[in-house]
Write an enzyme that holds these catalytic residues in place. Structure first.
Site, short mmCIF file in Angstrom:
data_model
loop_
_atom_site.label_atom_id
_atom_site.label_comp_id
_atom_site.label_asym_id
_atom_site.label_seq_id
_atom_site.Cartn_x
_atom_site.Cartn_y
_atom_site.Cartn_z
N THR A 71 0.86 -1.18 0.00
CA THR A 71 0.00 0.00 0.00
C THR A 71 0.90 1.23 0.00
O THR A 71 2.05 1.15 0.41
CB THR A 71 -0.89 -0.02 1.27
N ALA A 131 -1.37 -3.46 6.09
CA ALA A 131 -2.47 -4.41 6.28
C ALA A 131 -2.88 -4.46 7.75
O ALA A 131 -3.17 -3.44 8.36
CB ALA A 131 -2.10 -5.78 5.74
#
EC number: 2.3.2.2
Length: 533
Positions: free
Chosen positions: A352, A435
């Protein structure tokens, strides 16, 4: 100050603006937007667009996006949910007939409608001063002329090669001539540059009602996927109120469900019932308390977080301070509790990008964007260079779970940007990839800054821990040996990692102090950097 807060990077300080992002090229591009008179949102979207080129294994137009936005002139504070929904044909029965008892990990069936493109457009339309046509220029330049391959990009190419080989377009782009690019070689993405020129010319219609979307649907049909042109045309973003809770005289704010941001606030509420400032920041007592709070928070997260358009989520009850006191009372200070039972809840997706911007006028943006796991679904749409995310893994195929797959439903998301307000105004803008580790990293940074007086760079560089779903407690090697031993004696299954481990995220934070000075920096564990003026 304890050695726990020693730093290798200096604290950045500027009285005009500050931008942090997950790659130096993105930071520099965003700074040029601010120098040219753009505002925080313009800079944030510019940085995100560059990140989709230079961190293609972690972000892209085939992914989703969340953001928190504060407007200084009006005091407006809102959250953007630009996550996508499952195709209309994505039914539980379809997956059961295919023999799945849980969502697949890769491939076309793991992707929901990508929400990022509409997110970029809506964010600029509502809060920016520039359009995609101008802000795409730097991203197009890096896609066409290339950029230098770095270590963790090359590692992702190696790790996902077997999956990328199933997509010829992905192989041609990321492993040209069948060879993984060496560190220091140049990665070119001319097809992506072509697609971004379409976005610059047509806006989001290039994807949701145009040639990029048609290419996706046609390729989906070839692969046995479920997308339709109607699914893309129906996509919409949502502007909602941020989720908030009080902590030490501040308000911690984050993204409401379908984001896991709720878990951050549940942890904060429990910790707020303890006076932890008297504990040592690297002590077993503090880490044990925080890990046990995390377990309780994640049990509620796993039970409730889903698309609120499909299931009612009792947020007021979950965030009630009395409940937090009851939950905190369950923590045994001397013994680790058993790991709560998992309810078929996927927990992957460390890949991410995060960025934070505060401009000269005090506007602030906390933005996070992802294709979930490295190279997402590992499916690249030919002739568009769009790598589709695999965020559909966030669904459950358990018909009794509130996060069960359904047509038009958004999956559970680990993504959650954060801000901390003081008297209604941003005091800290912060976040991290990672996450399941995202809320754990953010709460560690929050306690470091608010309880122990650390500055943002100190909070980011401090040794970090991460409690895994299987009960393992990952700890960086810089923690004292006596802390590790004491945690093991309390029943924690400790695994000591390297001193600096990228699994602990790529955090960033900006503090705005009482006189408007911006102070911040970025995590050395990955590629994050900051620029200020």
């Amino acid at each position: 100050m304890s050695k726990h807060f020693e730093t290798h990077r200096p604290l950045l300080m500027g009285d005009r603006f500050m931008i942090t992002a997950d790659h130096p090229l993105a930071v520099q591009a965003a700074a040029s937007v601010l120098e040219a008179g753009g505002n925080a949102m313009d800079a944030a979207i510019c940085a995100n667009l560059v990140l989709t080129v230079v961190r293609p294994h972690m972000s892209g137009m085939g992914g989703d996006l969340f953001a928190l936005v504060y407007k200084s002139d009006t005091g407006a504070f809102e959250a953007l949910n630009a996550s996508g929904r499952a195709p209309a044909r994505a039914t539980l029965e379809f997956f059961k007939e295919k023999g799945y008892d849980k969502m697949p990990e890769y491939g076309i069936l793991t992707s929901t409608v990508p929400g990022a493109v509409m997110g970029w457009h809506s964010a600029l339309e509502r809060h920016g001063t520039m359009g995609l046509d101008k802000l795409l220029a730097r991203a197009i330049d890096y896609a066409e002329k290339g950029f230098g391959v770095y270590t963790d990009l090359r590692k992702a190419m190696i790790d996902r090669r077997s999956k990328l080989e199933e997509s010829q377009a992905a192989m041609d782009t990321f492993i040209p001539q069948g060879k993984v690019p060496e560190v220091g070689s140049i990665l070119y993405q001319p097809t992506l540059a072509k697609s971004y020129r379409l976005l610059a010319d047509m806006g989001p219609d290039a994807f949701y009602n145009g040639p990029l979307g048609r290419a996706l649907v046609e390729y989906s049909d070839q692969l046995g996927g479920l997308f339709s042109e109607e699914d893309l045309a129906a996509h919409r973003v949502n502007w909602v109120d941020p989720l908030k809770t009080g902590y030490r005289g501040y308000e911690i704010c984050t993204q409401p469900p379908n984001s896991q941001g709720l878990a951050l606030l549940l942890q904060a509420n429990m910790l707020d019932t303890f006076d932890i400032s008297g504990l040592k920041p690297d002590s077993a007592e503090l880490i044990h308390l925080m890990v046990e709070a995390k377990k309780l928070a994640f049990a509620d997260r796993n039970a409730y977080v889903c698309d609120p358009e499909f299931n009612e989520i009792p947020l007021d009850k979950l965030l009630d301070k009395e409940l937090a006191r009851d939950q905190a009372g369950k923590i045994n200070p001397d013994q680790a509790a058993p790991q709560p039972e998992l309810r078929r809840f996927t927990t992957g997706g460390d890949d991410t990008v995060y960025l934070a911007v505060v401009d000269e006028d005090g506007n602030a943006v906390s933005l996070i964007q992802s294709i979930y796991e490295a190279f997402g679904s590992c499916v690249m749409v030919p002739d568009s260079a769009m790598v589709l995310h695999n965020r559909g893994r966030g669904f459950s195929l358990d018909p009794d779970h509130p996060n069960c797959l359904a047509p038009g439903k958004r999956p559970y998301h680990t993504l959650h940007p954060a801000m901390i307000l003081k008297d209604g105004k941003p005091a800290y803008v912060l976040g991290s990839p990672g996450a399941d580790g995202q809320t754990q990293t953010v709460i560690q940074m929050t306690t470091a800054m608010l309880d122990f007086g650390a500055d943002p760079q100190q909070a980011m560089e401090a040794p970090r821990w991460r409690a895994e779903p299987d009960g393992t407690l990952l700890m960086e090697g810089r923690f004292p040996a006596e802390t590790v031993k004491a945690l093991e004696q309390k029943g924690h299954k400790v695994k000591v990692l390297d001193d600096w481990d990228e699994v602990m995220g790529s955090s960033q934070a900006i503090r705005i102090n009482e006189n408007g000075l911006k102070m911040g920096g970025a995590d050395p564990r990955r590629q994050a950097y900051g620029i200020c003026r």
